[in-house]
Design a protein around this motif. Structure first.
Motif, mmCIF file in Angstrom:
data_model
loop_
_atom_site.group_PDB
_atom_site.id
_atom_site.type_symbol
_atom_site.label_atom_id
_atom_site.label_comp_id
_atom_site.label_asym_id
_atom_site.label_seq_id
_atom_site.Cartn_x
_atom_site.Cartn_y
_atom_site.Cartn_z
ATOM 1 N N LEU A 658 84.106 76.114 31.815
ATOM 2 C CA LEU A 658 84.295 75.548 33.149
ATOM 3 C C LEU A 658 83.375 76.202 34.176
ATOM 4 O O LEU A 658 82.839 75.527 35.065
ATOM 5 C CB LEU A 658 85.760 75.705 33.576
ATOM 6 N N VAL A 659 83.180 77.520 34.069
ATOM 7 C CA VAL A 659 82.281 78.216 34.998
ATOM 8 C C VAL A 659 80.858 77.694 34.850
ATOM 9 O O VAL A 659 80.150 77.453 35.849
ATOM 10 C CB VAL A 659 82.342 79.740 34.775
ATOM 11 N N GLU A 660 80.415 77.506 33.602
ATOM 12 C CA GLU A 660 79.058 76.996 33.388
ATOM 13 C C GLU A 660 78.910 75.588 33.970
ATOM 14 O O GLU A 660 77.883 75.267 34.579
ATOM 15 C CB GLU A 660 78.735 76.992 31.885
ATOM 16 N N MET A 661 79.950 74.758 33.795
ATOM 17 C CA MET A 661 79.902 73.409 34.370
ATOM 18 C C MET A 661 79.863 73.474 35.894
ATOM 19 O O MET A 661 79.135 72.705 36.543
ATOM 20 C CB MET A 661 81.121 72.612 33.916
ATOM 21 N N ALA A 662 80.633 74.405 36.477
ATOM 22 C CA ALA A 662 80.655 74.529 37.935
ATOM 23 C C ALA A 662 79.303 74.987 38.464
ATOM 24 O O ALA A 662 78.810 74.483 39.486
ATOM 25 C CB ALA A 662 81.754 75.507 38.351
ATOM 26 N N LYS A 663 78.686 75.929 37.766
ATOM 27 C CA LYS A 663 77.378 76.422 38.213
ATOM 28 C C LYS A 663 76.312 75.338 38.117
ATOM 29 O O LYS A 663 75.355 75.313 38.905
ATOM 30 C CB LYS A 663 76.968 77.632 37.381
ATOM 31 N N ALA A 664 76.479 74.457 37.141
ATOM 32 C CA ALA A 664 75.482 73.399 36.949
ATOM 33 C C ALA A 664 75.715 72.198 37.850
ATOM 34 O O ALA A 664 74.885 71.278 37.894
ATOM 35 C CB ALA A 664 75.497 72.949 35.484
ATOM 36 N N SER A 665 76.829 72.191 38.580
ATOM 37 C CA SER A 665 77.131 71.056 39.453
ATOM 38 C C SER A 665 76.235 71.081 40.683
ATOM 39 O O SER A 665 75.542 72.050 40.968
ATOM 40 C CB SER A 665 78.598 71.089 39.882
ATOM 41 N N ALA A 666 76.285 70.006 41.437
ATOM 42 C CA ALA A 666 75.427 69.888 42.622
ATOM 43 C C ALA A 666 75.963 70.665 43.806
ATOM 44 O O ALA A 666 75.361 70.656 44.872
ATOM 45 C CB ALA A 666 75.285 68.414 42.999
ATOM 46 N N PHE A 667 77.095 71.378 43.628
ATOM 47 C CA PHE A 667 77.695 72.108 44.738
ATOM 48 C C PHE A 667 76.749 73.203 45.225
ATOM 49 O O PHE A 667 76.177 73.954 44.431
ATOM 50 C CB PHE A 667 79.012 72.740 44.280
ATOM 51 N N ALA A 668 76.556 73.295 46.542
ATOM 52 C CA ALA A 668 75.681 74.312 47.128
ATOM 53 C C ALA A 668 76.525 75.491 47.575
ATOM 54 O O ALA A 668 77.381 75.344 48.452
ATOM 55 C CB ALA A 668 74.924 73.730 48.315
#
Length: 742
Positions: A658-668
């Motif tokens: 989940l952390v890897e997915m969050a880091k790869a998201s477009a969230f700034a």
């Protein structure tokens, strides 16, 4: 209270007759259908409004019933019958704040009816409007027409009096109510609960009162106890353990039971949580994740609860409430499980012969305490319970504002003594002794936190009471109890003072975890020795007083050296977290051993009744066959959904993904400071949710903490991130030390 329509509301006699017939026959589906038909023809059909809500309530469709009553109350705001049914339904759902204005209106409509004032008084309790509740109970008593109404009024007077500090009067009200209605178990429960804080009630009188309760309710049931022959079998099979409680919610019991529900050895045990309270909250949701099975028993009588428990095939049933509100003792009296145990919620005996054991320890219940109990004492080789802070909001324990701070006297220039205990525990003797301490410590202040102290009238009366007992009112700080301030108030206290004879439990653990030393009096029974157990297993017996003079001396000695006091304060949390008070792994192991010992004893007794030697021989033989894998600690698990449990290793893998997915998201990520952002991105929310589940199951889990640090850092909260990482590092250091020692 469903009566006929008032005069002038009878234009549809045939319809009314059909409604009445369905009501009297208990045909709830038919009644609901007839009511809806009547309302389609005439939306102001009063009897249909009254009966529809009642029918839906009886069908268990509570939310629909509430909505029906709500709409009906708009059309018929002056119908007391309808409103009282509406209010009663809300009370059954523990929605007391919503019920209050409705029941106040009922009393205005029917001021001459005792029952109306009774229900209003009942409503006031959970929302802590105790003075209003007491006054309503007085009105109910004046208007009571029969023994049942008089007893009910006494019950309401008693529960509010206890909260207002009138403990002795509350006990007397309970006794008067028992004399009128001896088979109302609530009055027995209240009597025993209130006796705990009565300085004149010793262990012997508590035990006697509990046995009197049992004599009323148990004898008629004993001949019908099942023999539980179907529950026997292999000594080492996986047992079904039932925890029976009304307190799987925001409640002090959860500070001690959550760690056990989460990590009781699942190789040996299957965990059932039987819930007796009608309302859920965020703590209830966590219990549903921890337990293998969550079963609702609220709204059932004792016989129905017992039947439901037996249908689940429970081997060992553990009562967590004792003689406290909404308890399940009448279910226990039916003996629904072969082995029944009392633990935690009530610091004295249940009085029931149906309850076989009580979990305790050798300090809080020393040798010689056996005659205070009907249960056999099982003394754990550690403290009788294990504390976990921040039950309301577990992640808050990692927030910087809850870190231990230097003792406030360093900046204040004076000592602040304090108590955040239930005001009912602060008897005249307690307050008088605290007044002596203030006299001995110049400039010192006393902070008292409690219910209703935000009410000017109540606070003024309480201050006057303290003054009459020798406390200078100018040196007294009265603070209203607020869940938002839990733990934060302790930043204002240098030295906590424990009441007596009913000592603190959860509150004492709270203050110690926040670094505040507590002075406690040594008593003669469990209710007066909880502080003794806590401070002994913590290793601070120097804070235990053997007399009033000793109590004053210890408090004054602590106050006399502020630097030493500060040194003690700054080290207490670490001491707490590494002591038996908070070592969940050790406690859960000892508790599991206790359960298995009780089970083996039951099997041996069943196989060899009346032959202790043969029983011992059987158990010795069985012990030789104990599964070898049980000698190693169980792998912790995490409840991710009700009834769904995964290993911590699997939870870690999910978190990392989940952390890897969050880091790869477009969230700034935010930059920190005033640019710090709330957590709104769904990927980071998922990380937070799973990390919290892991920490609810395994406090201080380093992987979950590191993931939360990632979340906070990504959202510009570096102070939170650092705190999480510090706790993670400490956990890794402790694990490394344990591995080296092993």
């Amino acid at each position: 209270m469903n009566g006929p329509p008032p005069p002038g509301q009878r234009p549809h006699a045939a319809t009314d007759a059909r409604l009445q017939a369905a009501l009297e026959a208990g045909q709830w589906e038919l009644l609901a259908r007839l009511c809806r038909q009547a309302l389609r023809k005439n939306s102001r059909q009063l009897l249909a409004h009254r009966y529809l809500g009642h029918a839906l309530d009886c069908l268990g469709r509570k939310d629909e019933a509430v909505e029906v009553y709500r709409r009906a109350a708009v059309q018929w705001p002056g119908d007391a019958e309808l409103l009282i049914n509406y209010g009663n339904l809300l009370l059954s759902l523990a929605r007391n704040a919503e019920a209050l204005p409705i029941l106040q209106q009922v009393c205005e409509l029917r001021p001459d009816k005792s029952v109306c004032w009774l229900i209003l008084s009942q409503c006031c309790y959970l929302i802590t409007r105790h003075e209003q509740g007491f006054q309503a109970a007085l009105r109910a008593a004046d208007l009571a027409n029969d023994a049942a109404e008089k007893s009910a009024a006494l019950t309401q007077k008693a529960i509010h009096r206890r909260e207002l500090g009138q403990v002795k009067e509350a006990v007397q009200d309970c006794l008067a109510a028992i004399a009128l209605t001896p088979h109302d178990h609530a009055n027995h429960t209240n009597r025993l609960l209130f006796m705990l804080a009565d300085p004149d009630a010793d262990a012997a009188s508590l035990a006697r009162a509990a046995r009197e309760f049992a004599l009323v309710f148990e004898p008629a049931l004993q001949s019908r106890w099942p023999d539980h022959a179907d529950r026997g079998g292999q000594p080492w099979r996986r047992l079904r353990i039932g925890f029976l409680s009304p307190d799987f919610r925001v409640h002090s019991v959860m500070y001690f039971v959550e760690g056990l529900l989460a990590q009781l050895d699942r190789r040996q045990f299957e965990v059932f949580a039987f819930y007796l309270f009608p309302r859920d909250d965020q703590v209830t949701a966590r219990v549903q994740h921890h337990a293998d099975h969550f079963v609702r028993l609220a709204g059932m009588n004792g016989a129905q609860q017992a039947q439901a428990i037996r249908e689940h095939g429970i081997d060992i049933l553990i009562d967590l409430a004792g003689h406290t509100g909404h308890n399940g003792l009448l279910a226990m009296a039916h003996k629904p499980a072969p082995v029944q145990v009392s633990w935690l919620g009530f610091p004295a005996t249940t009085g029931l012969s149906a309850v076989d054991y009580k979990f305790t320890d050798e300090v809080t219940d020393p040798q010689g305490a056996e005659d205070q109990y009907t249960e056999q004492l099982y003394r754990l080789p550690t403290l009788f319970a294990c504390y976990r802070p921040m039950s309301r909001n577990p992640l808050w324990r990692y927030q910087p504002r809850y870190l231990v701070r230097p003792t406030p006297a360093l900046s204040n220039g004076f000592i602040t003594f304090g108590s955040c205990n239930n005001l009912g525990k602060l008897t005249d003797d307690v307050l008088r002794l605290w007044g002596l301490i203030l006299q001995e410590v110049p400039g010192a202040r006393l902070l008292i936190e409690g219910k209703n102290l935000d009410d000017p009238g109540f606070a003024s009366a309480y201050r006057a009471r303290c003054q009459a007992l020798g406390l200078d009112p100018e040196r007294l700080d009265l603070l209203a109890l607020s869940g938002d301030n839990q733990y934060l108030t302790y930043h204002c206290i240098d030295i906590a003072l424990d009441p007596f004879p009913l000592t603190g439990g959860t509150t004492t653990c709270d203050v110690l975890w926040m670094g505040v030393p507590v002075v406690s009096m040594v008593g003669e029974s469990f209710k007066s020795r909880i502080g003794v157990g806590l401070l002994t297993y913590l290793g601070h017996t120097e804070l235990l007083a053997s007399s009033s003079e000793d109590y004053v001396r210890i408090a004054c000695t602590l106050a006399g050296d502020v630097q030493a006091l500060n040194h003690l304060r700054l080290g207490l949390r670490n001491e707490m977290e590494n002591s038996p008070l908070m070592r969940e792994d050790a406690f859960n192991h000892h508790f599991a051993d206790g359960l298995r010992a009780m089970w083996l004893q039951w099997l041996a007794t069943s196989a060899h009744p009346g032959d202790p030697a043969a029983q011992q021989a059987a158990m010795a033989e069985w012990l030789r066959d104990r599964p070898a894998e049980w000698t190693t600690p169980p792998a912790p698990g995490v409840g991710v959904k009700p009834g769904q449990r995964i290993s911590v290793a699997e939870a870690h893998q999910r978190l990392q993904n989940l952390v890897e997915m969050a880091k790869a998201s477009a969230f700034a990520p935010a930059s920190g400071g005033e640019g710090a952002a709330p957590i709104t991105d769904r990927h980071w929310i998922a990380v937070t949710g799973l990390a919290e589940m892991v920490l609810n199951a395994v406090p201080h889990d380093p992987v979950a903490l590191a993931c939360l640090a990632e979340v906070e850092n990504a959202h510009g909260h570096p102070d939170f991130a650092v705190t999480y990482l510090q706790y993670a590092m400490r956990t890794l250091e402790r694990q490394a030390q344990a591995a080296r020692a092993g």
